[in-house]
Design an enzyme around this catalytic site. Sequence first.
Site, PDB file in Angstrom:
ATOM      1  CG  HIS A 191      -0.248  31.312 -35.506  1.00 33.54           C
ATOM      2  ND1 HIS A 191       0.572  30.858 -34.500  1.00 33.54           N
ATOM      3  CD2 HIS A 191      -1.504  31.188 -35.021  1.00 33.54           C
ATOM      4  CE1 HIS A 191      -0.148  30.480 -33.462  1.00 33.54           C
ATOM      5  NE2 HIS A 191      -1.429  30.671 -33.755  1.00 33.54           N
ATOM      6  NE  ARG A 246     -13.771  25.467 -26.195  1.00 34.65           N
ATOM      7  CZ  ARG A 246     -13.438  25.904 -24.995  1.00 34.65           C
ATOM      8  NH1 ARG A 246     -14.347  26.401 -24.193  1.00 34.65           N
ATOM      9  NH2 ARG A 246     -12.186  25.882 -24.585  1.00 34.65           N
ATOM     10  NE  ARG A 301      -0.220  28.027 -29.519  1.00 40.23           N
ATOM     11  CZ  ARG A 301      -1.320  28.681 -29.903  1.00 40.23           C
ATOM     12  NH1 ARG A 301      -1.827  28.482 -31.093  1.00 40.23           N
ATOM     13  NH2 ARG A 301      -1.899  29.557 -29.104  1.00 40.23           N
ATOM     14  CD  GLU A 332       3.841  30.031 -34.993  1.00 43.96           C
ATOM     15  OE1 GLU A 332       3.513  29.009 -35.611  1.00 43.96           O
ATOM     16  OE2 GLU A 332       3.021  30.837 -34.540  1.00 43.96           O
TER      17      GLU A 332
HETATM   18  C1  DGY Z   1      -5.042  31.003 -30.509  1.00 39.97           C
HETATM   19  O1  DGY Z   1      -6.039  31.652 -30.184  1.00 39.97           O
HETATM   20  O2  DGY Z   1      -4.495  30.199 -29.745  1.00 39.97           O
HETATM   21  C2  DGY Z   1      -4.507  31.260 -31.863  1.00 39.97           C
HETATM   22  O3  DGY Z   1      -3.587  30.301 -32.234  1.00 39.97           O
HETATM   23  C3  DGY Z   1      -3.896  32.645 -31.933  1.00 39.97           C
HETATM   24  O4  DGY Z   1      -2.709  32.638 -31.197  1.00 39.97           O
END
Ligand code: DGY
Length: 328
Positions: free
Chosen positions: A287, A157, A240, A269
């Site tokens: 993040h 998405r 990530r 992180e």
């Molecule tokens: C997610 O929603 O996976 C974002 O990276 C926040 O952790």
Amino acid sequence: MPRPTIAVARAIFPEVIERLHAHFEVRANPQDQLLNPQELVAFLQGCDGLLCTGSERIDAAVLAACPQLRICANMAVGYNNFDLDAMTAARVLGTNTPDVLTETTADFGFALLMATARRVTESEHYLRAGKWTRWSYDMFAGQEVHGSTLGIIGMGRIGQGIARRGALGFGMKVIYHNRSRLDADTEAQCQARYVGKEELLERADHVVLVVPYSAASHHTIGAAELARMKPTAVLVNIARGGIVDDAALAQALRDGKIAAAGLDVFEGEPQVHPALLELPNVVLTPHIASATVTTRKAMANLAADNLIRFLTDGAALTALNPQVLDAA
Ligand code: DGY
């Protein structure tokens, strides 16, 4: 019947805690103390549910030490902090927060791409440091965004949201790589063409990573992949930490193998590879891709809704292991 008890692992919006109080005994963490695994287990004793974030790892050891636990509601779309097989074996439901953050996160992907390609933070630091004494024709000349080729790895998405922004807003040619090819209608909406990973790396002017983290996607981008990219290319990671080999990236940036990188996520992180901190051609953010007030509230409320639905009537809105619901 005693009311279920739930734990909220991190500080969240007080109004969401209030909503939870209407249904549960709530053990909150208003000081936002980061809990190590032993502290998490102690915090969870006697709890039926947990509202957590990507910072809390839920694995077999935690589950074995918390036998009363029935649901872990992640306030994140990514759920690599869950050992879902162990949760399913222990009949603990996992939920996440998809959809509510899609457009906001895609906005940020684009913001990071723009900031990196057009050297926004680097030039701002220069100005703030008082170094701007005269204008020159090639000052902070960056990479073109409009009309260039955008390569997206991971076309879920959020990837599709970035593709639409690139194609419709910036006239970019969009190519993508994904585990499976999208259907023709979705490809047409995104104006995106499926290509192999190597072709994407070689052709793209900008590579955006939006692939979920798993053992299979670990170091999707390492030295070999960086070597395939154009020396003028920009790499953006909003997926990530661990999707990119950060040490290899720092080396590639230092050697001019690619032009620049925009990174919102990091291996290990909140630690950041020290070599990345030394480089001028990297934009680094902590993040925050889904961090608008509206979206973070929507994420917290969706996590709360999952707890409320599951612990009051055994259903859930966004179950990750629905077999637990079927077995209940
Ligand atoms: C997610 O929603 O996976 C974002 O990276 C926040 O952790």
